[in-house]
Structures are given as C-alpha cells and as structure tokens.
Motif scaffolding. Structure first.
Motif, PDB file in Angstrom:
ATOM      1  N   THR A  51      -8.868   7.466  -5.121  1.00 17.42           N
ATOM      2  CA  THR A  51      -7.876   6.594  -4.278  1.00 17.42           C
ATOM      3  C   THR A  51      -6.916   5.995  -5.007  1.00 17.42           C
ATOM      4  OG1 THR A  51      -9.479   6.065  -2.495  1.00 17.42           O
ATOM      5  CG2 THR A  51      -7.795   4.736  -2.738  1.00 17.42           C
ATOM      6  N   TYR A  85      -3.386  15.148   0.780  1.00 17.25           N
ATOM      7  CA  TYR A  85      -3.880  13.649   0.833  1.00 17.25           C
ATOM      8  C   TYR A  85      -4.995  13.620   2.208  1.00 17.25           C
ATOM      9  CZ  TYR A  85      -0.366  12.421  -2.256  1.00 17.25           C
ATOM     10  OH  TYR A  85       0.554  12.324  -3.526  1.00 17.25           O
ATOM     11  N   THR A  86      -6.267  13.210   2.162  1.00 16.18           N
ATOM     12  CA  THR A  86      -7.019  13.009   3.294  1.00 16.18           C
ATOM     13  C   THR A  86      -6.716  11.742   3.971  1.00 16.18           C
ATOM     14  OG1 THR A  86      -8.697  11.875   2.013  1.00 16.18           O
ATOM     15  CG2 THR A  86      -8.552  14.710   2.079  1.00 16.18           C
ATOM     16  N   ARG A  87      -6.154  10.688   3.406  1.00 19.51           N
ATOM     17  CA  ARG A  87      -5.688   9.482   4.074  1.00 19.51           C
ATOM     18  C   ARG A  87      -4.502   9.003   3.291  1.00 19.51           C
ATOM     19  NH1 ARG A  87      -6.687   3.757   3.375  1.00 19.51           N
ATOM     20  NH2 ARG A  87      -7.898   4.047   1.426  1.00 19.51           N
ATOM     21  N   THR A  88      -3.721   8.353   4.032  1.00 17.90           N
ATOM     22  CA  THR A  88      -2.603   7.545   3.673  1.00 17.90           C
ATOM     23  C   THR A  88      -2.487   6.379   4.742  1.00 17.90           C
ATOM     24  OG1 THR A  88      -1.043   8.700   4.975  1.00 17.90           O
ATOM     25  CG2 THR A  88      -1.416   9.493   2.686  1.00 17.90           C
ATOM     26  N   GLU A  89      -2.715   4.924   3.880  1.00 16.15           N
ATOM     27  CA  GLU A  89      -2.479   3.843   4.759  1.00 16.15           C
ATOM     28  C   GLU A  89      -1.423   3.126   4.097  1.00 16.15           C
ATOM     29  OE1 GLU A  89      -5.659   0.280   5.893  1.00 16.15           O
ATOM     30  OE2 GLU A  89      -6.429   2.278   5.775  1.00 16.15           O
ATOM     31  N   ARG A 121       0.173  14.645   4.634  1.00 10.66           N
ATOM     32  CA  ARG A 121      -1.363  14.867   4.900  1.00 10.66           C
ATOM     33  C   ARG A 121      -1.436  16.281   5.335  1.00 10.66           C
ATOM     34  NH1 ARG A 121      -1.290   9.953   7.090  1.00 10.66           N
ATOM     35  NH2 ARG A 121      -1.975  10.699   9.034  1.00 10.66           N
ATOM     36  N   ASP A 162      -5.597   8.653  -0.404  1.00  9.84           N
ATOM     37  CA  ASP A 162      -7.243   9.184  -0.715  1.00  9.84           C
ATOM     38  C   ASP A 162      -6.813  10.696  -0.723  1.00  9.84           C
ATOM     39  OD1 ASP A 162      -8.386   6.795  -0.583  1.00  9.84           O
ATOM     40  OD2 ASP A 162      -9.404   7.654   1.381  1.00  9.84           O
ATOM     41  N   TRP A 195       4.130  10.256   6.350  1.00 10.33           N
ATOM     42  CA  TRP A 195       2.877  10.444   5.693  1.00 10.33           C
ATOM     43  C   TRP A 195       2.070  11.203   6.287  1.00 10.33           C
ATOM     44  CZ3 TRP A 195       2.347   9.502   0.752  1.00 10.33           C
ATOM     45  CH2 TRP A 195       2.988   8.572   0.333  1.00 10.33           C
ATOM     46  N   GLU A 201       5.273   6.384   9.228  1.00 20.85           N
ATOM     47  CA  GLU A 201       4.109   6.703   9.340  1.00 20.85           C
ATOM     48  C   GLU A 201       4.102   8.182   9.758  1.00 20.85           C
ATOM     49  OE1 GLU A 201       1.343   5.267   9.087  1.00 20.85           O
ATOM     50  OE2 GLU A 201       2.016   3.052   8.911  1.00 20.85           O
TER      51      GLU A 201
END
Length: 117
Positions: free
Chosen positions: A90, A57-61, A16, A84, A12, A9
């Motif tokens: 995405t 990246y604007t989002r990593t989940e 970002r 994202d 990532w 986590e």
C-alpha cells in the motif's frame, strides 16, 4: 464540484482495470503525466501503459478532495489516494489532475502524483 470528483473516481477505476479506451477519451492531445518517481510521460506513453496494464492496482481510495476552479473551463483536483498493488503493498499519494473543458467535456491535461511520507 461533484462532476470533477466523480470523473476522478472513474479515472481511478479505469486505472485499476487497464481501461485505455476511457483514458483515450479523457486525455487532451498535449497531456503530460508526472509519476511519483519523477518520470514525465506523454499521451502515447500513458495510453500504452494502460493498454499493457502492467501496473495493476487492486484498490484505490480517494479522500480529502480539493477542487480549485481556475476559470469556467479549467479546474485542478487534488486528493489523497491510498493505492494497493500486488507489487508493492500500500502507498499513499497526493494525486493532482488539471482538467480543461473542451467541446463541453472535461479533459485531463496533467497528472501529478506525489508520495505522502
């Protein structure tokens, strides 16, 4: 292993944020990375990429974590990651990282990203 999941986590988040200093601490000297496009890079190229932060990246989940202990000092972590990006919308990938314990700290020795269809 919660410690490994938390470390991924953090990785990532550093990805970002273009946090090359985090990756400088995380990577082994001999690390390699294999991109979703089949490009293999070494430590120097990985750090240059994060310093330039050209692929933000604007989002990593992450979800579906799997941690496989190979030895007391080596583990594999794989998860599904939704990413994202302002460049490409995405994408879903399987992200695998090989970690080895060096001087009491977990270090990444391999990254492999595989697109999910």
């Amino acid at each position: 292993m919660d410690e490994i999941i938390e470390l991924t986590e953090q990785a990532w988040a550093a990805n970002r944020n273009g946090d090359a200093a985090f990756y400088d601490r995380l990577l082994t000297e001999e690390v390699i990375s294999v991109s979703p496009w089949g490009v293999m890079t070494d430590r120097a190229a990985i750090l240059r990429m994060f310093e330039a932060n050209e692929n933000p990246y604007t989002r990593t989940e992450q979800s579906g974590h799997h941690v496989l202990r190979l030895t007391d000092d080596a583990v594999l972590h794989t998860s599904t990651v939704e990413i994202d990006s302002p460049r490409g919308g995405t994408m879903r990938v399987l992200a695998t990282t090989s970690f080895v314990r060096r001087d009491g700290a977990w270090k990444a020795s391999l990254f492999q990203i595989t697109p999910v269809q």
